[in-house]
Design a protein around this motif. Structure first.
Motif, mmCIF file in Angstrom:
data_model
loop_
_atom_site.group_PDB
_atom_site.id
_atom_site.type_symbol
_atom_site.label_atom_id
_atom_site.label_comp_id
_atom_site.label_asym_id
_atom_site.label_seq_id
_atom_site.Cartn_x
_atom_site.Cartn_y
_atom_site.Cartn_z
ATOM 1 N N ALA A 73 7.689 -1.568 12.020
ATOM 2 C CA ALA A 73 7.207 -2.937 11.872
ATOM 3 C C ALA A 73 8.377 -3.852 11.561
ATOM 4 O O ALA A 73 9.440 -3.406 11.119
ATOM 5 N N GLU A 74 8.151 -5.150 11.777
ATOM 6 C CA GLU A 74 9.152 -6.147 11.414
ATOM 7 C C GLU A 74 8.663 -6.879 10.173
ATOM 8 O O GLU A 74 7.499 -7.281 10.085
ATOM 9 N N CYS A 75 9.539 -7.014 9.196
ATOM 10 C CA CYS A 75 9.176 -7.656 7.937
ATOM 11 C C CYS A 75 10.357 -8.480 7.431
ATOM 12 O O CYS A 75 11.479 -7.949 7.320
ATOM 13 N N GLN A 104 0.684 -2.585 7.460
ATOM 14 C CA GLN A 104 0.549 -2.265 8.882
ATOM 15 C C GLN A 104 0.957 -0.821 9.159
ATOM 16 O O GLN A 104 0.292 -0.097 9.897
ATOM 17 N N GLY A 105 2.059 -0.412 8.531
ATOM 18 C CA GLY A 105 2.498 0.971 8.674
ATOM 19 C C GLY A 105 1.485 1.935 8.093
ATOM 20 O O GLY A 105 1.259 3.029 8.631
ATOM 21 N N ALA A 106 0.869 1.536 6.987
ATOM 22 C CA ALA A 106 -0.157 2.376 6.363
ATOM 23 C C ALA A 106 -1.327 2.598 7.314
ATOM 24 O O ALA A 106 -1.831 3.711 7.454
ATOM 25 N N ARG A 152 1.252 -12.973 -0.212
ATOM 26 C CA ARG A 152 -0.184 -13.281 -0.291
ATOM 27 C C ARG A 152 -0.931 -12.684 0.900
ATOM 28 O O ARG A 152 -2.030 -12.158 0.764
ATOM 29 N N GLU A 153 -0.317 -12.772 2.076
ATOM 30 C CA GLU A 153 -0.928 -12.185 3.275
ATOM 31 C C GLU A 153 -1.018 -10.666 3.138
ATOM 32 O O GLU A 153 -2.046 -10.058 3.443
ATOM 33 N N GLU A 154 0.071 -10.050 2.663
ATOM 34 C CA GLU A 154 0.081 -8.594 2.497
ATOM 35 C C GLU A 154 -0.978 -8.146 1.492
ATOM 36 O O GLU A 154 -1.697 -7.170 1.721
ATOM 37 N N MET A 155 -1.090 -8.875 0.378
ATOM 38 C CA MET A 155 -2.033 -8.487 -0.671
ATOM 39 C C MET A 155 -3.492 -8.679 -0.268
ATOM 40 O O MET A 155 -4.386 -8.090 -0.857
ATOM 41 N N SER A 156 -3.722 -9.474 0.776
ATOM 42 C CA SER A 156 -5.092 -9.664 1.262
ATOM 43 C C SER A 156 -5.641 -8.396 1.919
ATOM 44 O O SER A 156 -6.841 -8.292 2.182
ATOM 45 N N HIS A 157 -4.765 -7.418 2.180
ATOM 46 C CA HIS A 157 -5.176 -6.159 2.810
ATOM 47 C C HIS A 157 -5.398 -5.033 1.788
ATOM 48 O O HIS A 157 -5.553 -3.872 2.161
#
Length: 203
Positions: A73-75, A104-106, A152-157
């Motif tokens: 993934a790109e981060c 995403q990797g998860a 914030r976007e990451e934590m929404s998952h």
């Protein structure tokens, strides 16, 4: 150990997952980290081959095209990839594997390893997350603002993971991770395989 497990740990940048994983590895000799590849530059104190395999973009894309990554993934403008060979080598040694990857990797790994256990680490607040990012001292205010927005976007998952711990008190969060790993190893079907001879004699 008769059956190896794959543990996935994800978090927003600055939540403290890397420090937690290092402490966890020092306490658990049956757990080993798979070292990911990345195109970003090493941070102060990071070691090539220890923290990450630091490679250039051409090398990374070549590895990806050859199917060497389980996921990539790109981060924050850099690419990250989980080595297929590295993970399999550890599993073949009957050791549990822990991977530090993004949400995403998860998802990608859970699709390939159905019994993988996923854990998300949350900070106690956005303010604390900002303080931790600032304390690193190597990112501009603009970069930190961008990282907070991405966080914030990451934590929404978070609801897509099996377990969640909040890294407010480091020792409590560390013991949470240890408890998750220990409880996974004590699951009935694992114990029935690991102690088959004993159970046969008892029953």
């Amino acid at each position: 150990m008769s059956q190896a497990h794959l543990f996935i740990i994800a978090a927003a940048s600055g939540a403290g997952k890397t420090t937690l994983v290092k402490a966890l590895l020092n306490k658990d000799r049956d757990l080993q980290a798979s070292v990911s590849h990345t195109t970003r530059k090493p941070r102060p104190g990071e070691v090539d081959g220890g923290d990450y395999h630091f490679v250039d973009e051409v090398t990374f894309l070549d590895l990806k095209s050859k199917g060497e990554f389980l996921e990539s993934a790109e981060c924050h403008g850099s690419m990250y990839g989980t080595s297929k060979k590295s993970v399999q080598l550890i599993l073949d040694q009957k050791k549990d594997v822990i991977l530090e990857i993004d949400w995403q990797g998860a998802q990608a790994l859970k699709a390939q390893f159905k019994e993988a256990v996923s854990i998300f680490v949350l900070p106690p607040s956005v303010e604390t997350l900002a303080e931790r990012l600032n304390s690193r001292g190597h990112d501009s205010e603009e970069t930190i603002a961008m990282r907070l927005a991405v966080a914030r976007e990451e934590m929404s998952h978070v609801d897509e993971f099996d377990y969640v711990t909040i890294n407010d008190d480091f020792e409590v969060a560390l013991h949470d991770l240890m408890a998750i790993i220990r409880s996974t190893r004590l699951m009935c079907h694992i114990q029935l395989t690991r102690h088959s001879h004993l159970i046969k004699n008892l029953t």
